[in-house]
Design an enzyme around this catalytic site. Sequence first.
Site, PDB file in Angstrom:
ATOM      1  N   GLU A 116      49.224 -10.241 -23.930  1.00 22.65           N
ATOM      2  CA  GLU A 116      50.587  -9.827 -24.667  1.00 22.65           C
ATOM      3  C   GLU A 116      50.794 -11.235 -25.640  1.00 22.65           C
ATOM      4  O   GLU A 116      52.106 -11.166 -25.918  1.00 22.65           O
ATOM      5  CB  GLU A 116      51.505  -9.740 -23.561  1.00 22.65           C
ATOM      6  CG  GLU A 116      51.494  -8.420 -22.616  1.00 22.65           C
ATOM      7  CD  GLU A 116      51.606  -7.207 -23.535  1.00 22.65           C
ATOM      8  OE1 GLU A 116      52.029  -7.144 -24.855  1.00 22.65           O
ATOM      9  OE2 GLU A 116      51.199  -6.054 -22.776  1.00 22.65           O
ATOM     10  N   HIS A 139      57.842 -12.575 -19.830  1.00 25.70           N
ATOM     11  CA  HIS A 139      57.653 -11.152 -19.561  1.00 25.70           C
ATOM     12  C   HIS A 139      57.532 -10.911 -18.160  1.00 25.70           C
ATOM     13  O   HIS A 139      56.382 -11.515 -17.480  1.00 25.70           O
ATOM     14  CB  HIS A 139      56.665 -10.776 -20.453  1.00 25.70           C
ATOM     15  CG  HIS A 139      56.210  -9.076 -20.163  1.00 25.70           C
ATOM     16  ND1 HIS A 139      57.113  -8.133 -20.429  1.00 25.70           N
ATOM     17  CD2 HIS A 139      55.176  -8.624 -19.759  1.00 25.70           C
ATOM     18  CE1 HIS A 139      56.544  -6.997 -19.958  1.00 25.70           C
ATOM     19  NE2 HIS A 139      55.440  -7.356 -19.560  1.00 25.70           N
ATOM     20  N   HIS A 141      58.130  -7.832 -14.805  1.00 26.24           N
ATOM     21  CA  HIS A 141      58.599  -6.127 -14.285  1.00 26.24           C
ATOM     22  C   HIS A 141      59.381  -6.016 -13.304  1.00 26.24           C
ATOM     23  O   HIS A 141      59.200  -5.574 -12.121  1.00 26.24           O
ATOM     24  CB  HIS A 141      57.243  -5.596 -13.955  1.00 26.24           C
ATOM     25  CG  HIS A 141      55.934  -5.848 -14.517  1.00 26.24           C
ATOM     26  ND1 HIS A 141      54.772  -5.611 -14.540  1.00 26.24           N
ATOM     27  CD2 HIS A 141      55.988  -5.788 -16.126  1.00 26.24           C
ATOM     28  CE1 HIS A 141      53.744  -5.647 -15.426  1.00 26.24           C
ATOM     29  NE2 HIS A 141      54.631  -5.859 -16.540  1.00 26.24           N
ATOM     30  N   GLU A 169      79.811 -11.884 -14.466  1.00 27.23           N
ATOM     31  CA  GLU A 169      79.150 -12.984 -15.288  1.00 27.23           C
ATOM     32  C   GLU A 169      78.119 -12.732 -16.674  1.00 27.23           C
ATOM     33  O   GLU A 169      77.638 -13.423 -17.181  1.00 27.23           O
ATOM     34  CB  GLU A 169      78.440 -14.288 -14.391  1.00 27.23           C
ATOM     35  CG  GLU A 169      79.687 -15.226 -13.440  1.00 27.23           C
ATOM     36  CD  GLU A 169      78.826 -16.054 -12.947  1.00 27.23           C
ATOM     37  OE1 GLU A 169      77.589 -16.405 -12.966  1.00 27.23           O
ATOM     38  OE2 GLU A 169      79.692 -16.961 -12.427  1.00 27.23           O
ATOM     39  N   HIS A 210      58.632  -0.213 -18.265  1.00 27.48           N
ATOM     40  CA  HIS A 210      57.315  -1.224 -18.287  1.00 27.48           C
ATOM     41  C   HIS A 210      58.321  -2.548 -17.670  1.00 27.48           C
ATOM     42  O   HIS A 210      57.616  -3.138 -16.517  1.00 27.48           O
ATOM     43  CB  HIS A 210      56.650  -1.427 -19.670  1.00 27.48           C
ATOM     44  CG  HIS A 210      55.728  -2.492 -19.617  1.00 27.48           C
ATOM     45  ND1 HIS A 210      54.523  -2.392 -20.204  1.00 27.48           N
ATOM     46  CD2 HIS A 210      55.553  -3.636 -19.068  1.00 27.48           C
ATOM     47  CE1 HIS A 210      53.914  -3.232 -20.149  1.00 27.48           C
ATOM     48  NE2 HIS A 210      54.377  -4.367 -19.406  1.00 27.48           N
TER      49      HIS A 210
HETATM   50 ZN   LIG Z   1      54.065  -6.239 -18.557  1.00 29.68          ZN
END
Ligand SMILES: [Zn+2]
Length: 270
Positions: A116, A139, A141, A169, A210
């Site tokens: 990525e 990134h 999950h 918040e 994802h």
């Molecule tokens: Zn991912």
Amino acid sequence: MKELLAAPFMVEMIRTAANMYNHGWDERNGGNISLMLDGNELTEYLDPEIILRTIPTGFTAPELDGKYFLVTGTGKYFKNVQYAPEVNLGIVRLAQQGQQAELLWGYSGGGQFTSEFPAHMMSHVSRLKVDPENHVVMHCHPANLLAMTYVHPLDEREFTRTLWQMCTECVVVFPDGVNVLPWMLCGTNEIGEATAEKMKTARLVVWSQHGIYGAGKDLDETFGLIETAEKAAEIYMKIAHLPRINTITDKQLHLLEKRFGIKAREGYLN
Ligand SMILES: [Zn+2]
């Protein structure tokens, strides 16, 4: 030279990867982090003239030429970063309009940066234009944010408003809201460009079915940003199937804006 593995940025990166794994956000080889490093600080730990390997990036990003990044490796498990940082992490410098990554440390055993990498680097470009202090793209999950993309409309205003209503918040932590991408094939320049476009207006970008991308000044702030959104999503998933008889109203969200001196995204509050 100082000991690289004792550098504050390295220690923080290793702790963050372990913490993310312990939160259940990074199963198997899921997730990736890129941290922009200060080139001057880095010279205390390694000689930037010694290039171990050059790796083509497959994209162009002239804005990042000469910039240094500590990045998790492709196919590597977050749970292993703390035990073998030099295998699971790498330090690269972008060169030739961002088309080449010069490896200065890490990925020992022949690895390379996360698949990525395009989404990370293009997101850095976007965020640096909005906030010159941005250093991190992350990134992962998280289960509840992911679950939400199966049962909640993906409209960004609605998605954001729902999260803001779940914890007091939230609007303070992410007043710019959450942007949402539909399902797309990951690891491509296309999803990288789409993510970067969404990063122009928010620090959080959900990848439907994802995971999520977050950006921020440092690892703590970015982790906290995702943590807060995930907590809100968890509450939503606990109550979504129940009749809601109370909520945080728009009037109350406006009170939070005043109290904390923030401005909710234009047009998102009534
Ligand atoms: Zn991912």
